[in-house]
Design a protein around this motif. Structure first.
Motif, mmCIF file in Angstrom:
data_model
loop_
_atom_site.group_PDB
_atom_site.id
_atom_site.type_symbol
_atom_site.label_atom_id
_atom_site.label_comp_id
_atom_site.label_asym_id
_atom_site.label_seq_id
_atom_site.Cartn_x
_atom_site.Cartn_y
_atom_site.Cartn_z
ATOM 1 N N LYS A 101 -35.035 5.383 0.337
ATOM 2 C CA LYS A 101 -36.367 5.317 -0.250
ATOM 3 C C LYS A 101 -37.400 4.525 0.721
ATOM 4 C CE LYS A 101 -35.983 5.481 -5.265
ATOM 5 N NZ LYS A 101 -36.064 4.769 -6.518
ATOM 6 N N VAL A 102 -38.650 5.222 0.896
ATOM 7 C CA VAL A 102 -39.304 4.406 1.740
ATOM 8 C C VAL A 102 -40.526 3.973 1.311
ATOM 9 C CG1 VAL A 102 -38.678 5.787 3.992
ATOM 10 C CG2 VAL A 102 -40.218 6.579 2.649
ATOM 11 N N GLY A 103 -41.215 4.534 0.153
ATOM 12 C CA GLY A 103 -42.243 4.132 -0.520
ATOM 13 C C GLY A 103 -43.524 4.288 0.317
ATOM 14 N N LEU A 104 -44.254 3.098 0.354
ATOM 15 C CA LEU A 104 -45.663 3.185 1.242
ATOM 16 C C LEU A 104 -45.203 3.124 2.694
ATOM 17 C CD1 LEU A 104 -47.829 1.250 -1.290
ATOM 18 C CD2 LEU A 104 -47.773 3.660 -0.764
ATOM 19 N N MET A 105 -44.119 2.602 3.035
ATOM 20 C CA MET A 105 -43.851 2.328 4.574
ATOM 21 C C MET A 105 -43.328 3.290 5.174
ATOM 22 S SD MET A 105 -44.914 -0.705 4.425
ATOM 23 C CE MET A 105 -44.317 -1.170 6.260
ATOM 24 N N GLY A 106 -43.308 4.740 4.626
ATOM 25 C CA GLY A 106 -42.805 5.765 5.222
ATOM 26 C C GLY A 106 -43.548 6.242 6.594
ATOM 27 N N PHE A 107 -42.994 6.523 7.697
ATOM 28 C CA PHE A 107 -43.577 7.149 8.850
ATOM 29 C C PHE A 107 -43.432 8.465 8.799
ATOM 30 C CE2 PHE A 107 -41.780 2.932 9.844
ATOM 31 C CZ PHE A 107 -42.667 2.561 10.581
ATOM 32 N N SER A 108 -44.844 9.150 9.004
ATOM 33 C CA SER A 108 -44.977 10.519 9.131
ATOM 34 C C SER A 108 -44.867 10.965 10.612
ATOM 35 C CB SER A 108 -46.107 11.021 8.499
ATOM 36 O OG SER A 108 -47.436 10.376 9.194
ATOM 37 N N CYS A 109 -44.176 12.084 10.807
ATOM 38 C CA CYS A 109 -43.899 12.354 12.320
ATOM 39 C C CYS A 109 -44.649 13.899 12.264
ATOM 40 C CB CYS A 109 -42.238 13.015 12.346
ATOM 41 S SG CYS A 109 -42.236 13.500 14.070
ATOM 42 N N ARG A 110 -44.970 14.268 13.615
ATOM 43 C CA ARG A 110 -45.982 15.332 13.906
ATOM 44 C C ARG A 110 -45.318 16.544 13.389
ATOM 45 N NH1 ARG A 110 -47.947 14.186 19.986
ATOM 46 N NH2 ARG A 110 -49.918 15.205 19.524
ATOM 47 N N CYS A 111 -43.992 16.529 13.051
ATOM 48 C CA CYS A 111 -43.331 17.620 12.663
ATOM 49 C C CYS A 111 -43.358 18.039 11.172
ATOM 50 C CB CYS A 111 -41.758 17.565 13.109
ATOM 51 S SG CYS A 111 -40.979 16.205 12.214
ATOM 52 N N GLY A 112 -43.919 16.862 10.634
ATOM 53 C CA GLY A 112 -44.277 16.963 8.968
ATOM 54 C C GLY A 112 -43.267 16.328 8.123
ATOM 55 N N LYS A 113 -42.285 15.399 8.726
ATOM 56 C CA LYS A 113 -41.164 15.013 7.953
ATOM 57 C C LYS A 113 -41.954 13.489 7.458
ATOM 58 C CE LYS A 113 -37.619 17.671 9.948
ATOM 59 N NZ LYS A 113 -36.328 17.456 10.611
ATOM 60 N N VAL A 114 -41.385 12.812 6.705
ATOM 61 C CA VAL A 114 -41.590 11.443 6.282
ATOM 62 C C VAL A 114 -40.346 10.981 6.500
ATOM 63 C CG1 VAL A 114 -41.996 9.993 4.445
ATOM 64 C CG2 VAL A 114 -43.283 11.928 4.466
#
Length: 135
Positions: A81-94
């Protein structure tokens, strides 16, 4: 005695002043009018042609109504679980903090080609003037 310089009142009779740019409506009534107009244009109403009754059945096409997308709150590599601290990659993944780097989550995005395209758009070709008399 009414002042001749006052703008006219709202056409819906709410008591506020209106203008000709808002179709003789006050700002609140005009915003409500725009919302109704948008709602009518987005909802496609289909009438059943087989029924000849005075009250034909009306159905709304549910595919035209957009559904809110569900926010992703888990890392796509480790399912943490990442909640609001998730990083989004340029490939579209969180991703979580550990898997945020491209090597950690085996990213399939081509960074080199994407960056070259951005540079080609930003840095257009500059050519000198061919007539030396203008210099």
């Amino acid at each position: 005695m009414a002042n001749a310089n006052l703008p006219p009142l709202c056409a819906k009779g709410c008591g506020f002043y209106s203008s000709s740019q808002t179709k003789n409506l006050c700002s609140k009534c005009y915003n409500d009018f725009l919302k109704e107009l948008i709602a009518k244009s987005t909802a496609e109403v289909k009438v059943d042609p087989s029924s000849a009754a005075p009250n034909p059945s009306v159905s709304v096409d549910s595919s035209s109504v957009p559904t809110p997308s569900k926010l992703k709150n888990r890392c796509e590599s480790c399912n943490k679980k990442v909640g609001l601290m998730g990083f989004s990659c340029r490939c579209g993944k969180v991703l979580c903090g550990v898997h945020r780097y491209p090597k950690e989550h085996s990213c399939n995005f081509d960074f080199k080609t994407a960056d070259r395209l951005i540079l080609a758009e930003e840095n257009s070709l500059v050519m000198a003037d061919k007539l030396e008399s203008r210099i």
